[in-house]
Design an enzyme around this catalytic site. Structure first.
Site, PDB file in Angstrom:
ATOM      1  N   HIS A  13     -58.809  76.674 -19.402  1.00 56.79           N
ATOM      2  CA  HIS A  13     -59.261  75.473 -18.684  1.00 56.79           C
ATOM      3  C   HIS A  13     -60.221  75.877 -17.579  1.00 56.79           C
ATOM      4  O   HIS A  13     -59.925  76.760 -16.781  1.00 56.79           O
ATOM      5  CB  HIS A  13     -58.068  74.722 -18.087  1.00 56.79           C
ATOM      6  CG  HIS A  13     -57.345  73.878 -19.089  1.00 56.79           C
ATOM      7  ND1 HIS A  13     -56.472  72.883 -18.744  1.00 56.79           N
ATOM      8  CD2 HIS A  13     -57.389  73.875 -20.446  1.00 56.79           C
ATOM      9  CE1 HIS A  13     -56.003  72.290 -19.841  1.00 56.79           C
ATOM     10  NE2 HIS A  13     -56.541  72.892 -20.892  1.00 56.79           N
ATOM     11  N   TYR A  35     -54.041  65.882 -11.467  1.00 58.75           N
ATOM     12  CA  TYR A  35     -53.147  65.800 -10.308  1.00 58.75           C
ATOM     13  C   TYR A  35     -53.466  64.475  -9.620  1.00 58.75           C
ATOM     14  O   TYR A  35     -54.578  64.300  -9.111  1.00 58.75           O
ATOM     15  CB  TYR A  35     -53.418  66.944  -9.332  1.00 58.75           C
ATOM     16  CG  TYR A  35     -52.957  68.315  -9.809  1.00 58.75           C
ATOM     17  CD1 TYR A  35     -53.734  69.078 -10.673  1.00 58.75           C
ATOM     18  CD2 TYR A  35     -51.756  68.862  -9.359  1.00 58.75           C
ATOM     19  CE1 TYR A  35     -53.316  70.342 -11.091  1.00 58.75           C
ATOM     20  CE2 TYR A  35     -51.335  70.125  -9.763  1.00 58.75           C
ATOM     21  CZ  TYR A  35     -52.112  70.858 -10.624  1.00 58.75           C
ATOM     22  OH  TYR A  35     -51.703  72.101 -11.042  1.00 58.75           O
ATOM     23  N   PRO A  71     -44.059  73.784  -7.132  1.00 61.45           N
ATOM     24  CA  PRO A  71     -44.906  74.001  -8.318  1.00 61.45           C
ATOM     25  C   PRO A  71     -46.320  73.416  -8.242  1.00 61.45           C
ATOM     26  O   PRO A  71     -47.134  73.678  -9.127  1.00 61.45           O
ATOM     27  CB  PRO A  71     -44.108  73.348  -9.457  1.00 61.45           C
ATOM     28  CG  PRO A  71     -43.182  72.395  -8.790  1.00 61.45           C
ATOM     29  CD  PRO A  71     -42.897  72.935  -7.433  1.00 61.45           C
ATOM     30  N   LYS A  80     -48.218  78.413  -8.878  1.00 66.26           N
ATOM     31  CA  LYS A  80     -48.317  79.806  -8.418  1.00 66.26           C
ATOM     32  C   LYS A  80     -47.098  80.690  -8.687  1.00 66.26           C
ATOM     33  O   LYS A  80     -47.189  81.920  -8.631  1.00 66.26           O
ATOM     34  CB  LYS A  80     -48.582  79.825  -6.901  1.00 66.26           C
ATOM     35  CG  LYS A  80     -50.013  79.532  -6.531  1.00 66.26           C
ATOM     36  CD  LYS A  80     -50.917  80.728  -6.776  1.00 66.26           C
ATOM     37  CE  LYS A  80     -52.377  80.395  -6.829  1.00 66.26           C
ATOM     38  NZ  LYS A  80     -52.887  80.094  -8.162  1.00 66.26           N
ATOM     39  N   TYR A 120     -56.638  78.392  -6.631  1.00 67.01           N
ATOM     40  CA  TYR A 120     -55.949  77.919  -7.843  1.00 67.01           C
ATOM     41  C   TYR A 120     -56.108  78.926  -8.980  1.00 67.01           C
ATOM     42  O   TYR A 120     -55.149  79.208  -9.714  1.00 67.01           O
ATOM     43  CB  TYR A 120     -56.499  76.549  -8.251  1.00 67.01           C
ATOM     44  CG  TYR A 120     -55.660  75.843  -9.294  1.00 67.01           C
ATOM     45  CD1 TYR A 120     -54.697  74.895  -8.931  1.00 67.01           C
ATOM     46  CD2 TYR A 120     -55.821  76.117 -10.661  1.00 67.01           C
ATOM     47  CE1 TYR A 120     -53.923  74.259  -9.880  1.00 67.01           C
ATOM     48  CE2 TYR A 120     -55.051  75.485 -11.617  1.00 67.01           C
ATOM     49  CZ  TYR A 120     -54.107  74.552 -11.218  1.00 67.01           C
ATOM     50  OH  TYR A 120     -53.338  73.919 -12.180  1.00 67.01           O
TER      51      TYR A 120
HETATM   52  P1  RFL Z   1     -36.957  84.087 -13.269  1.00 67.23           P
HETATM   53  O1  RFL Z   1     -37.868  83.521 -14.310  1.00 67.23           O
HETATM   54  O2  RFL Z   1     -36.015  83.175 -12.597  1.00 67.23           O
HETATM   55  O3  RFL Z   1     -36.147  85.263 -13.968  1.00 67.23           O
HETATM   56  C1  RFL Z   1     -35.037  85.877 -13.360  1.00 67.23           C
HETATM   57  C2  RFL Z   1     -34.120  86.381 -14.472  1.00 67.23           C
HETATM   58  O4  RFL Z   1     -33.003  87.064 -13.906  1.00 67.23           O
HETATM   59  C3  RFL Z   1     -31.818  86.654 -14.581  1.00 67.23           C
HETATM   60  N1  RFL Z   1     -30.681  86.900 -13.688  1.00 67.23           N
HETATM   61  C4  RFL Z   1     -29.834  87.960 -13.797  1.00 67.23           C
HETATM   62  N2  RFL Z   1     -29.794  88.969 -14.662  1.00 67.23           N
HETATM   63  C5  RFL Z   1     -28.797  89.891 -14.505  1.00 67.23           C
HETATM   64  N3  RFL Z   1     -27.862  89.825 -13.537  1.00 67.23           N
HETATM   65  C6  RFL Z   1     -27.868  88.810 -12.640  1.00 67.23           C
HETATM   66  N4  RFL Z   1     -26.951  88.729 -11.680  1.00 67.23           N
HETATM   67  C7  RFL Z   1     -28.893  87.819 -12.748  1.00 67.23           C
HETATM   68  N5  RFL Z   1     -29.207  86.703 -12.049  1.00 67.23           N
HETATM   69  C8  RFL Z   1     -30.281  86.153 -12.621  1.00 67.23           C
HETATM   70  C9  RFL Z   1     -32.071  85.205 -14.908  1.00 67.23           C
HETATM   71  O5  RFL Z   1     -31.254  84.734 -15.965  1.00 67.23           O
HETATM   72  C10 RFL Z   1     -33.546  85.256 -15.298  1.00 67.23           C
HETATM   73  O6  RFL Z   1     -33.742  85.514 -16.676  1.00 67.23           O
HETATM   74  O7  RFL Z   1     -37.760  84.838 -12.123  1.00 67.23           O
HETATM   75  P2  RFL Z   1     -39.157  85.647 -12.173  1.00 67.23           P
HETATM   76  O8  RFL Z   1     -39.148  86.630 -13.314  1.00 67.23           O
HETATM   77  O9  RFL Z   1     -39.386  86.107 -10.799  1.00 67.23           O
HETATM   78  O10 RFL Z   1     -40.256  84.564 -12.594  1.00 67.23           O
HETATM   79  C11 RFL Z   1     -40.584  83.521 -11.707  1.00 67.23           C
HETATM   80  C12 RFL Z   1     -40.996  82.269 -12.477  1.00 67.23           C
HETATM   81  O11 RFL Z   1     -40.009  81.975 -13.466  1.00 67.23           O
HETATM   82  C13 RFL Z   1     -41.188  81.048 -11.576  1.00 67.23           C
HETATM   83  O12 RFL Z   1     -41.823  81.427 -10.378  1.00 67.23           O
HETATM   84  C14 RFL Z   1     -42.057  79.947 -12.241  1.00 67.23           C
HETATM   85  O13 RFL Z   1     -41.420  79.402 -13.364  1.00 67.23           O
HETATM   86  C15 RFL Z   1     -42.388  78.842 -11.241  1.00 67.23           C
HETATM   87  N6  RFL Z   1     -43.158  77.737 -11.845  1.00 67.23           N
HETATM   88  C16 RFL Z   1     -44.508  77.832 -12.093  1.00 67.23           C
HETATM   89  N7  RFL Z   1     -45.178  78.976 -11.840  1.00 67.23           N
HETATM   90  C17 RFL Z   1     -46.502  79.097 -12.147  1.00 67.23           C
HETATM   91  O14 RFL Z   1     -47.101  80.168 -11.908  1.00 67.23           O
HETATM   92  N8  RFL Z   1     -47.226  78.085 -12.733  1.00 67.23           N
HETATM   93  C18 RFL Z   1     -46.640  76.903 -13.031  1.00 67.23           C
HETATM   94  O15 RFL Z   1     -47.303  76.041 -13.604  1.00 67.23           O
HETATM   95  C19 RFL Z   1     -45.244  76.721 -12.682  1.00 67.23           C
HETATM   96  N9  RFL Z   1     -44.638  75.575 -12.950  1.00 67.23           N
HETATM   97  C20 RFL Z   1     -42.507  76.541 -12.179  1.00 67.23           C
HETATM   98  C21 RFL Z   1     -43.288  75.463 -12.733  1.00 67.23           C
HETATM   99  C22 RFL Z   1     -41.144  76.399 -12.018  1.00 67.23           C
HETATM  100  C23 RFL Z   1     -40.545  75.216 -12.360  1.00 67.23           C
HETATM  101  N10 RFL Z   1     -39.149  75.157 -12.180  1.00 67.23           N
HETATM  102  C24 RFL Z   1     -38.264  74.637 -13.156  1.00 67.23           C
HETATM  103  C25 RFL Z   1     -38.516  75.902 -11.109  1.00 67.23           C
HETATM  104  C26 RFL Z   1     -42.706  74.272 -13.058  1.00 67.23           C
HETATM  105  C27 RFL Z   1     -41.346  74.131 -12.846  1.00 67.23           C
HETATM  106  C28 RFL Z   1     -40.769  72.775 -13.183  1.00 67.23           C
HETATM  107  C1  PHB Z   2     -46.834  72.821 -15.997  1.00 69.15           C
HETATM  108  O1  PHB Z   2     -47.589  72.732 -16.985  1.00 69.15           O
HETATM  109  O2  PHB Z   2     -45.605  72.927 -16.123  1.00 69.15           O
HETATM  110  C2  PHB Z   2     -47.409  72.824 -14.632  1.00 69.15           C
HETATM  111  C3  PHB Z   2     -48.789  72.796 -14.475  1.00 69.15           C
HETATM  112  C4  PHB Z   2     -49.348  72.791 -13.205  1.00 69.15           C
HETATM  113  C5  PHB Z   2     -48.528  72.799 -12.109  1.00 69.15           C
HETATM  114  C6  PHB Z   2     -47.139  72.833 -12.255  1.00 69.15           C
HETATM  115  C7  PHB Z   2     -46.572  72.844 -13.525  1.00 69.15           C
HETATM  116  O3  PHB Z   2     -49.079  72.763 -10.879  1.00 69.15           O
END
Ligand code: RFL
Ligand code: PHB
Length: 397
Positions: A77, A206, A297, A301, A391
């Site tokens: 994108h 957005y 979110p 990032k 971004y």
């Molecule tokens: P994770 O993905 O939470 O992985 C951590 C892992 O550790 C495991 N764990 C354990 N394992 C062993 N022993 C224990 N005691 C443990 N405790 C936990 C867990 O099961 C898991 O598998 O962390 P990590 O690797 O630091 O990754 C971070 C990302 O997952 C997170 O920052 C993003 O998903 C945030 N996020 C977004 N980030 C973006 O860059 N772009 C996006 O568009 C974006 N959209 C989002 C998001 C997060 C969202 N939610 C649900 C929080 C949208 C949403 C809705």
């Molecule tokens: C997503 O596709 O889940 C998403 C995209 C952009 C954002 C947050 C989440 O800023």
């Protein structure tokens, strides 16, 4: 119960994007690691989260040899739309900063990294429990855990990488009096849906609306991901599919444009917070990703910041094993936190600009400030270039 002792160089806790990517980069340099994950492979691969990868994260995954499917199936994108009632404006990333982003689900990044690790025959243990970290203030730290068969095990390592997310055990292992935390809990949440319908837009929208923020994202040419701002106290059960589609259509309405609805295959509510814990290192324990920080979110990032931490951490560990120098490890926390705070500010700024207070708390003065900011950022080249470079991701230092 018997106790089995395993020896490795880096014990990685967590098979999310941070832990898996660190394991991959270390393996490419011949550094041993064991990854411990308390969930099942199926659960980790199906957890729907991020969808946008910034330019430097795509470069890193590509260099790590796990970018083939991302380049074949991911959607590049070159911009996003910012909208408020009656107006939709595009921010052109390549024109403003020479970079782009990729829409490629976190689920797919995780699958690619797990496939690469298992194909290489490297240790990745799912379904473990009772994870506990010991002796990180010595040069022989240990992780004890119970494996999937109920066997108590000890993993001895040179370093422990705490990549276990916000609710993991790594951060609390650092004594409270040695940690500083900063936190902001926002008075709203996102209700997200994944829908089996082609996106109604070519790039993410957005949208600011007096009823609340809305976001149109996607996962592929046939799957849409959409979010609406809701009160954090709301329950998913109170939001029927029809109610969600109606809210989305109202908040993103624009003359001549319509939103296609379709079957909803996932629905959940995510609270929004900013959180930073420092330092990111204590002795031989090094934190990366959500274990050390959370961003709302809105700036897309979280996953990207996890990848950025991992790059810095990998380079520090690689330097240690090649030269014996601890200089980069000593600098790890400060180096990583520099980017963490930039992303924390950007995510807070995007969130503050796009989420109006609604209901009795609505303040017309704040609404006017938000609209003024949106008009400025879409009309001033300097302001839109600032949004674009943040971004799409500042180049790695
Ligand atoms: P994770 O993905 O939470 O992985 C951590 C892992 O550790 C495991 N764990 C354990 N394992 C062993 N022993 C224990 N005691 C443990 N405790 C936990 C867990 O099961 C898991 O598998 O962390 P990590 O690797 O630091 O990754 C971070 C990302 O997952 C997170 O920052 C993003 O998903 C945030 N996020 C977004 N980030 C973006 O860059 N772009 C996006 O568009 C974006 N959209 C989002 C998001 C997060 C969202 N939610 C649900 C929080 C949208 C949403 C809705
Ligand atoms: C997503 O596709 O889940 C998403 C995209 C952009 C954002 C947050 C989440 O800023």
């Amino acid at each position: 119960m018997s106790t089995d002792v395993i020896r490795t160089q880096v014990a990685i806790i967590g098979a999310g994007p941070a832990g898996l990517l660190l394991g991959r980069l270390l393996a490419l340099q011949g550094i041993d690691a064991v990854i411990l994950e308390n969930r099942s492979r199926e659960y980790v691969e199906a957890r729907i989260r991020a969808g946008v990868l910034e330019h430097p994260a795509v470069d890193l995954l590509t260099e790590a040899g796990v970018g083939d499917r991302l380049h074949a199936e991911g959607l590049r994108h070159d911009g996003i739309y910012l909208q408020w009632p009656g107006e939709r404006h595009r921010i052109d990333f390549p024109k403003l900063c020479g970079r782009s982003v990729w829409v490629y689900g976190q689920t797919e990044v995780v699958k690619d990294l797990i496939d690469a690790r298992l194909e290489a025959g490297l240790p990745l243990l799912f379904d473990i429990s009772d994870t506990a970290i010991h002796d990180v203030e010595t040069d022989r730290p240990r992780v004890t855990f119970t494996d999937a068969d109920g066997v108590a095990r000890t993993l001895e390592a040179d370093f422990v990488a705490g990549c276990d997310g916000f609710h993991g055990v790594s951060r609390p292992t650092i004594p409270d009096h040695l940690r500083t935390t900063w936190e902001r809990v926002y008075p709203f949440a996102w209700l997200g849906i994944l829908a089996e319908v082609a996106p109604s837009t070519d790039e993410l929208i957005y949208a600011w609306h007096p009823d609340g923020f809305a976001l149109h994202s996607m996962r592929s040419t046939t799957r849409s991901r959409l979010y609406v701002q809701v009160d954090p106290s709301e329950k998913v059960e109170d939001w029927s599919d029809d109610r969600v589609w109606e809210a989305l259509a109202t908040r993103m309405a624009l003359p001549g444009w319509s939103l296609q609805s379709g079957p909803v295959i996932e629905k959940s509510i995510t609270p929004m917070r900013s959180f930073v814990s420092a330092p990111m290192r204590h002795g031989r324990l090094l934190l990366a990703g959500d274990a050390a920080h959370i961003v709302p979110p809105t700036g897309a990032k979280g996953l990207n910041l996890a990848a950025a931490d991992v790059k810095v951490l990998f380079e520090a560990l690689d330097s240690f094993y090649r030269t014996g120098s601890t200089a980069l490890l000593d600098a790890y926390s400060d180096t990583a936190l520099h980017r963490v705070w930039r992303a924390t500010h950007f995510s807070w700024w995007m969130t503050s600009m796009l989420h109006p207070a609604t209901g009795p708390g609505a303040d017309p003065f704040d609404h006017q400030l938000q609209l003024s900011q949106l008009k400025y950022v879409t009309s001033s080249e300097a302001a839109s270039a600032s949004l674009a470079e943040n971004y799409t991701g500042m180049p790695f230092a």
